[in-house]
Design an enzyme around this catalytic site. Sequence first.
Site, short mmCIF file in Angstrom:
data_model
loop_
_atom_site.label_atom_id
_atom_site.label_comp_id
_atom_site.label_asym_id
_atom_site.label_seq_id
_atom_site.Cartn_x
_atom_site.Cartn_y
_atom_site.Cartn_z
CB SER A 64 -1.14 0.08 1.12
OG SER A 64 -0.17 -0.25 2.51
CG ASP A 119 -3.87 5.09 7.25
OD1 ASP A 119 -2.73 4.82 7.63
OD2 ASP A 119 -4.28 4.51 6.34
CG HIS A 126 -0.84 3.53 4.89
ND1 HIS A 126 -2.00 3.20 5.27
CD2 HIS A 126 -0.31 2.47 4.17
CE1 HIS A 126 -2.20 1.87 4.96
NE2 HIS A 126 -0.97 1.73 4.29
#
Length: 366
Positions: free
Chosen positions: A39, A331, A334
């Site tokens: 991600s 978040d 990340h």
Amino acid sequence: MDNNRIVMANFLLFLSFFIFTSELLEAQKAPAVYVFGDSLVDVGNNNYLSFSIEKAILPHYGIDFPTKKPAGRFTNGKNAADLIAEKLGLPTSPPYLSLLSKVHNPNKNISFLGGVNFASGGAGIFNASDKGFMQSIPLQKQVDYYSQVHEKLTQQIGASTLEKHLSKSIFIVVIGGNDVFGYFDSEDLQKKNTPQQYADSMASILKVQLQRLYNNGAKKFGIAGLGAIGCCPAYRLKNKTECFSAANDLSAKYNEALQSILKQWKLEKKDMSYSYFDTYAANQDLVHNSTSHGFSNVKDACCGLGELNAQIPCLPISSICSNRQDHVFWDAFHPTEAAARIFVDEMFNGPSKFISPINIEQLLVI
Ligand SMILES: *[C@@H]1O[C@H](CO)[C@@H](O)[C@H](O)[C@H]1NC(C)=O
Ligand SMILES: *[C@@H]1O[C@H](CO)[C@@H](O)[C@H](O)[C@H]1NC(C)=O
Ligand SMILES: *[C@@H]1O[C@H](CO)[C@@H](O)[C@H](O)[C@H]1NC(C)=O
Ligand SMILES: *[C@@H]1O[C@H](CO)[C@@H](O)[C@H](O)[C@H]1NC(C)=O
């Protein structure tokens, strides 16, 4: 007469300087970037996975993206894949799965020559993270997809033109964090492997996939180690907002194993070059020298709810910090665009404590 000579000499000097610099600039260009990972560098592949709930499709993701909308990036704005392309003066390589419908359409002639991004949120070096609603494209499958692209390109432009193109392209690999999360989520894995064994096997499986890329034309790699994963907001919850040491130790062990594998590989393959990014060191520098990098908050997620904004994920109902420039974390897992931007700057022209044995700018001119 003399004056003319001087003018002429200056002119020649100017000309040779001009030719030299334009050659240098030409040499510094990579024709394409091929991206593999999780991600941290997914630019939308997961939006095409039917079962995955790991999709950056809801507000507040993308709030600082040029479109101001969720853009398949797991952050507030651009992610490292976008920023690397930006540095190279290239458009962001498109997500592989967004191209698939075109590949199988005989009327469309799509080219992969501009670069492709195979990265997938939740992906690991091991297959384990690809399960049910946590569906992702594990590394092996990403490399399988690349092999298909390689085959297609060989048909389109021929083996020798392709070889030349790929040898100048940059192959970015950012993966491993989900394997660390997987280890601490599974008592079974912890029973069967010491952290050292697990880290060693992560690095050796990664090497197998890197070798497959090399066999299919990849010669210049930008490979990221793991950051201090135990310091992400989600893991800080395990330790009264301090870092979760075991995860940091596992990350550090993996980074050691990876570096020694890369050094050995370079001895075997003289035509392969790499830049290893010490995400851990860069991460520690951001945290310990936060103010000099413009950050005032290195602990909390910007978007989320509860303690450290990390007890409830970043959802439309979650609160969001007003200044995304001064937060390291977007978040619970990340980094913000601001943090990713510093990492990418260091990859390109950072000192060897962050990027070694050469930085990406040096990798480009090889
Ligand atoms: C991982 O998944 C691939 C399919 O993508 C499969 O071919 C491979 O055997 C799996 N590897 C392991 C170790 O299970
Ligand atoms: C498809 O692309 C290839 C390579 O760029 C080119 O040689 C070929 O003519 C194209 N075919 C069509 C139908 O446009
Ligand atoms: C919690 O944080 C402290 C301070 O950094 C550290 O010494 C300790 O090992 C940590 N404990 C765990 C379980 O991670
Ligand atoms: C903080 O910055 C100083 C000066 O650049 C450097 O010497 C030190 O290593 C940095 N701290 C960390 C943890 O990287």
